[in-house]
Design an enzyme around this catalytic site. Structure first.
Site, PDB file in Angstrom:
ATOM      1  N   ARG A   1      69.696 -54.054  67.702  1.00 23.10           N
ATOM      2  CA  ARG A   1      69.621 -54.567  66.271  1.00 23.10           C
ATOM      3  C   ARG A   1      68.616 -55.763  66.281  1.00 23.10           C
ATOM      4  O   ARG A   1      67.658 -55.837  64.771  1.00 23.10           O
ATOM      5  CB  ARG A   1      70.873 -55.529  65.577  1.00 23.10           C
ATOM      6  CG  ARG A   1      72.055 -54.752  65.539  1.00 23.10           C
ATOM      7  CD  ARG A   1      73.086 -55.508  65.946  1.00 23.10           C
ATOM      8  NE  ARG A   1      73.584 -55.930  65.484  1.00 23.10           N
ATOM      9  CZ  ARG A   1      74.205 -57.183  65.573  1.00 23.10           C
ATOM     10  NH1 ARG A   1      75.064 -57.516  66.543  1.00 23.10           N
ATOM     11  NH2 ARG A   1      74.464 -58.132  64.308  1.00 23.10           N
TER      12      ARG A   1
ATOM     13  N   ARG B   1      79.304 -65.536  71.472  1.00 20.35           N
ATOM     14  CA  ARG B   1      79.899 -64.965  69.920  1.00 20.35           C
ATOM     15  C   ARG B   1      81.313 -64.585  69.729  1.00 20.35           C
ATOM     16  O   ARG B   1      81.730 -63.352  70.445  1.00 20.35           O
ATOM     17  CB  ARG B   1      78.866 -64.474  68.993  1.00 20.35           C
ATOM     18  CG  ARG B   1      79.610 -64.106  67.230  1.00 20.35           C
ATOM     19  CD  ARG B   1      78.874 -64.182  66.640  1.00 20.35           C
ATOM     20  NE  ARG B   1      77.665 -62.797  65.912  1.00 20.35           N
ATOM     21  CZ  ARG B   1      76.809 -62.491  65.507  1.00 20.35           C
ATOM     22  NH1 ARG B   1      76.766 -63.320  64.345  1.00 20.35           N
ATOM     23  NH2 ARG B   1      76.740 -61.602  65.568  1.00 20.35           N
TER      24      ARG B   1
ATOM     25  N   LYS C   1      72.347 -67.912  61.226  1.00 17.27           N
ATOM     26  CA  LYS C   1      72.560 -67.535  59.084  1.00 17.27           C
ATOM     27  C   LYS C   1      74.148 -68.181  59.480  1.00 17.27           C
ATOM     28  O   LYS C   1      74.576 -68.582  58.428  1.00 17.27           O
ATOM     29  CB  LYS C   1      72.242 -66.424  59.052  1.00 17.27           C
ATOM     30  CG  LYS C   1      70.861 -66.024  59.497  1.00 17.27           C
ATOM     31  CD  LYS C   1      70.262 -64.388  58.874  1.00 17.27           C
ATOM     32  CE  LYS C   1      71.456 -63.085  59.684  1.00 17.27           C
ATOM     33  NZ  LYS C   1      71.140 -63.489  60.858  1.00 17.27           N
TER      34      LYS C   1
ATOM     35  N   ARG D   1      67.380 -57.175  53.374  1.00 18.13           N
ATOM     36  CA  ARG D   1      67.093 -56.889  55.123  1.00 18.13           C
ATOM     37  C   ARG D   1      66.618 -56.007  55.370  1.00 18.13           C
ATOM     38  O   ARG D   1      65.678 -55.663  56.557  1.00 18.13           O
ATOM     39  CB  ARG D   1      67.938 -56.320  56.190  1.00 18.13           C
ATOM     40  CG  ARG D   1      69.266 -57.675  56.871  1.00 18.13           C
ATOM     41  CD  ARG D   1      69.756 -56.774  57.456  1.00 18.13           C
ATOM     42  NE  ARG D   1      70.330 -57.609  58.763  1.00 18.13           N
ATOM     43  CZ  ARG D   1      72.277 -58.108  59.049  1.00 18.13           C
ATOM     44  NH1 ARG D   1      72.252 -58.440  57.618  1.00 18.13           N
ATOM     45  NH2 ARG D   1      71.979 -58.468  59.815  1.00 18.13           N
TER      46      ARG D   1
ATOM     47  N   ARG E   1      82.872 -59.238  68.910  1.00 11.50           N
ATOM     48  CA  ARG E   1      82.419 -58.092  68.038  1.00 11.50           C
ATOM     49  C   ARG E   1      81.720 -56.803  69.114  1.00 11.50           C
ATOM     50  O   ARG E   1      81.085 -56.667  69.454  1.00 11.50           O
ATOM     51  CB  ARG E   1      81.230 -58.182  66.926  1.00 11.50           C
ATOM     52  CG  ARG E   1      81.506 -58.624  65.207  1.00 11.50           C
ATOM     53  CD  ARG E   1      81.120 -59.352  64.877  1.00 11.50           C
ATOM     54  NE  ARG E   1      80.037 -58.722  64.050  1.00 11.50           N
ATOM     55  CZ  ARG E   1      78.781 -58.874  63.899  1.00 11.50           C
ATOM     56  NH1 ARG E   1      78.412 -60.027  62.996  1.00 11.50           N
ATOM     57  NH2 ARG E   1      78.088 -58.603  63.401  1.00 11.50           N
TER      58      ARG E   1
HETATM   59  P1  ADP Z   1      74.439 -60.494  62.170  1.00 13.80           P
HETATM   60  O1  ADP Z   1      75.712 -61.335  61.996  1.00 13.80           O
HETATM   61  O2  ADP Z   1      73.774 -60.121  63.207  1.00 13.80           O
HETATM   62  O3  ADP Z   1      73.417 -61.656  61.581  1.00 13.80           O
HETATM   63  P2  ADP Z   1      75.850 -59.192  60.019  1.00 13.80           P
HETATM   64  O4  ADP Z   1      76.995 -59.377  60.042  1.00 13.80           O
HETATM   65  O5  ADP Z   1      75.266 -59.817  58.743  1.00 13.80           O
HETATM   66  O6  ADP Z   1      75.261 -59.648  61.532  1.00 13.80           O
HETATM   67  O7  ADP Z   1      75.619 -57.254  60.181  1.00 13.80           O
HETATM   68  C1  ADP Z   1      76.616 -56.579  60.549  1.00 13.80           C
HETATM   69  C2  ADP Z   1      75.714 -55.371  59.822  1.00 13.80           C
HETATM   70  O8  ADP Z   1      75.874 -54.682  58.636  1.00 13.80           O
HETATM   71  C3  ADP Z   1      74.703 -55.004  60.339  1.00 13.80           C
HETATM   72  O9  ADP Z   1      74.117 -54.880  61.768  1.00 13.80           O
HETATM   73  C4  ADP Z   1      74.083 -53.753  59.416  1.00 13.80           C
HETATM   74  O10 ADP Z   1      74.231 -52.803  60.475  1.00 13.80           O
HETATM   75  C5  ADP Z   1      75.540 -53.779  58.830  1.00 13.80           C
HETATM   76  N1  ADP Z   1      74.800 -54.780  57.718  1.00 13.80           N
HETATM   77  C6  ADP Z   1      75.078 -56.119  57.050  1.00 13.80           C
HETATM   78  N2  ADP Z   1      74.499 -56.450  56.095  1.00 13.80           N
HETATM   79  C7  ADP Z   1      73.197 -55.557  56.021  1.00 13.80           C
HETATM   80  C8  ADP Z   1      72.506 -55.017  54.781  1.00 13.80           C
HETATM   81  N3  ADP Z   1      71.795 -56.142  54.227  1.00 13.80           N
HETATM   82  N4  ADP Z   1      71.542 -54.167  54.254  1.00 13.80           N
HETATM   83  C9  ADP Z   1      71.909 -53.425  56.037  1.00 13.80           C
HETATM   84  N5  ADP Z   1      72.404 -53.703  56.339  1.00 13.80           N
HETATM   85  C10 ADP Z   1      73.411 -54.500  56.339  1.00 13.80           C
HETATM   86  P1  ADP Z   2      73.963 -64.956  62.013  1.00  9.19           P
HETATM   87  O1  ADP Z   2      74.901 -65.140  60.910  1.00  9.19           O
HETATM   88  O2  ADP Z   2      72.127 -64.932  61.902  1.00  9.19           O
HETATM   89  O3  ADP Z   2      74.312 -64.284  62.925  1.00  9.19           O
HETATM   90  P2  ADP Z   2      76.100 -67.092  63.771  1.00  9.19           P
HETATM   91  O4  ADP Z   2      76.384 -68.193  62.983  1.00  9.19           O
HETATM   92  O5  ADP Z   2      77.557 -65.974  63.324  1.00  9.19           O
HETATM   93  O6  ADP Z   2      74.491 -66.178  63.214  1.00  9.19           O
HETATM   94  O7  ADP Z   2      75.721 -67.162  65.208  1.00  9.19           O
HETATM   95  C1  ADP Z   2      75.356 -66.813  66.122  1.00  9.19           C
HETATM   96  C2  ADP Z   2      76.513 -67.083  67.142  1.00  9.19           C
HETATM   97  O8  ADP Z   2      75.728 -68.168  67.634  1.00  9.19           O
HETATM   98  C3  ADP Z   2      77.767 -67.891  66.942  1.00  9.19           C
HETATM   99  O9  ADP Z   2      78.791 -67.683  67.701  1.00  9.19           O
HETATM  100  C4  ADP Z   2      77.234 -68.849  66.396  1.00  9.19           C
HETATM  101  O10 ADP Z   2      78.695 -69.732  67.437  1.00  9.19           O
HETATM  102  C5  ADP Z   2      76.533 -69.615  67.476  1.00  9.19           C
HETATM  103  N1  ADP Z   2      75.090 -70.377  66.796  1.00  9.19           N
HETATM  104  C6  ADP Z   2      74.832 -70.626  65.837  1.00  9.19           C
HETATM  105  N2  ADP Z   2      74.597 -71.902  65.425  1.00  9.19           N
HETATM  106  C7  ADP Z   2      74.007 -71.686  66.533  1.00  9.19           C
HETATM  107  C8  ADP Z   2      72.993 -72.840  67.091  1.00  9.19           C
HETATM  108  N3  ADP Z   2      72.349 -74.512  66.698  1.00  9.19           N
HETATM  109  N4  ADP Z   2      73.504 -73.549  68.655  1.00  9.19           N
HETATM  110  C9  ADP Z   2      74.045 -72.679  69.637  1.00  9.19           C
HETATM  111  N5  ADP Z   2      74.731 -71.431  69.237  1.00  9.19           N
HETATM  112  C10 ADP Z   2      75.251 -71.828  67.741  1.00  9.19           C
END
Ligand code: ADP
Ligand code: ADP
Ligand code: ZN
Length: 214
Positions: free
Chosen positions: A171, A127, A13, A88, A160
């Site tokens: 998660r 990541r 995302k 979420r 992280r």
């Molecule tokens: P990811 O890369 O796994 O999608 P995020 O960086 O978006 O993770 O979120 C990391 C953590 O921050 C989540 O596991 C949750 O604890 C918290 N968080 C982020 N966005 C939200 C939301 N909209 N509602 C509740 N918790 C959130």
């Molecule tokens: P989210 O925001 O949904 O948690 P991220 O954009 O941080 O996800 O992506 C999660 C991990 O996967 C990161 O290390 C990113 O560089 C990698 N990644 C993202 N998109 C792809 C893809 N299409 N193929 C392989 N690796 C990816």
């Protein structure tokens, strides 16, 4: 253009949201980044959010909804925004819909990036995130020019805490129970578009731009 990103943790995302933000000139609003910035600055919100984030749980809606409604009311979001990591939960989606309704607006696109759980676990292990600017890399699929160093700001890249395998599994469970119902919510709203998140980063982005237009 008002866009939200849906998908499991690690689906890509943030990666796609960043590209969309750059191409269309709309702010990329990541609730995860906002919480991590608050943790770094040791704010009250940061202290509360950290308790939940460390356990792989969602931060309560009460701490999340107002923050986002306030953020999308800022001048830079007037012509659109891309929300990454919000909503979420169903109550968060309702809070967003209500806030936009009051302005006679609605979400234009809900972009769902689909990736199977097995692939997610591997992605999260690789990541790496910048401690300073929040930029995200992958050791194999999106490596920085210099190992361990952010291309954008030169700061250190880390794994992280919540990307460690035990927490990732938790998660993913939280995602399936609390976030996945949003797929149906936005399907009913007529704005859901699904993308195959196992493809290459650029291939996915090309499909997304086909949807959003040039
Ligand atoms: P990811 O890369 O796994 O999608 P995020 O960086 O978006 O993770 O979120 C990391 C953590 O921050 C989540 O596991 C949750 O604890 C918290 N968080 C982020 N966005 C939200 C939301 N909209 N509602 C509740 N918790 C959130
Ligand atoms: P989210 O925001 O949904 O948690 P991220 O954009 O941080 O996800 O992506 C999660 C991990 O996967 C990161 O290390 C990113 O560089 C990698 N990644 C993202 N998109 C792809 C893809 N299409 N193929 C392989 N690796 C990816
Ligand atoms: Zn950086």
């Amino acid at each position: 253009m008002k866009v939200i990103m849906l998908g499991a943790p690690g689906a890509g995302k943030g990666t796609q949201a960043k590209l969309i933000s750059e191409k269309y000139g709309i702010p990329h609003i990541s609730t995860g980044d906002i919480f991590r910035a608050n943790i770094k600055n040791n704010t009250e919100l940061g202290k509360k959010a950290k308790e939940f984030m460390d356990q792989g749980l969602l931060v309560p809606d009460e701490l999340t909804c107002d923050l986002v409604v306030d953020r999308i009311s800022q001048p830079d979001a007037a012509k659109g925004f891309i929300l990454d990591g919000f909503p979420r939960t169903i109550p968060q989606a309702e809070a967003l819909t209500n806030a936009l309704n009051k302005r006679n607006e609605a979400i234009d696109y809900a972009i769902d990036v689909e990736v199977p759980d097995e692939v997610i676990v591997n992605r999260m292990a690789g990541r790496r995130a910048c401690v300073s600017c929040g930029a995200t890399y992958h050791m194999t699929y999106a490596a920085p020019a210099k190992e361990g160093i952010c291309d954008k700001c030169g700061c250190e890249l880390i794994l992280r805490d919540d990307d460690k395998p035990e927490t990732v599994t938790k998660r993913l469970n939280v995602y399936h129970t609390q976030t996945q119902p949003l797929i149906e919510y936005y399907t009913k709203a007529g704005v859901l578009h699904e993308f195959d998140g196992t493809k290459d980063i650029n291939e996915i982005f090309d499909s997304i731009t086909e949807l959003l237009g040039e």
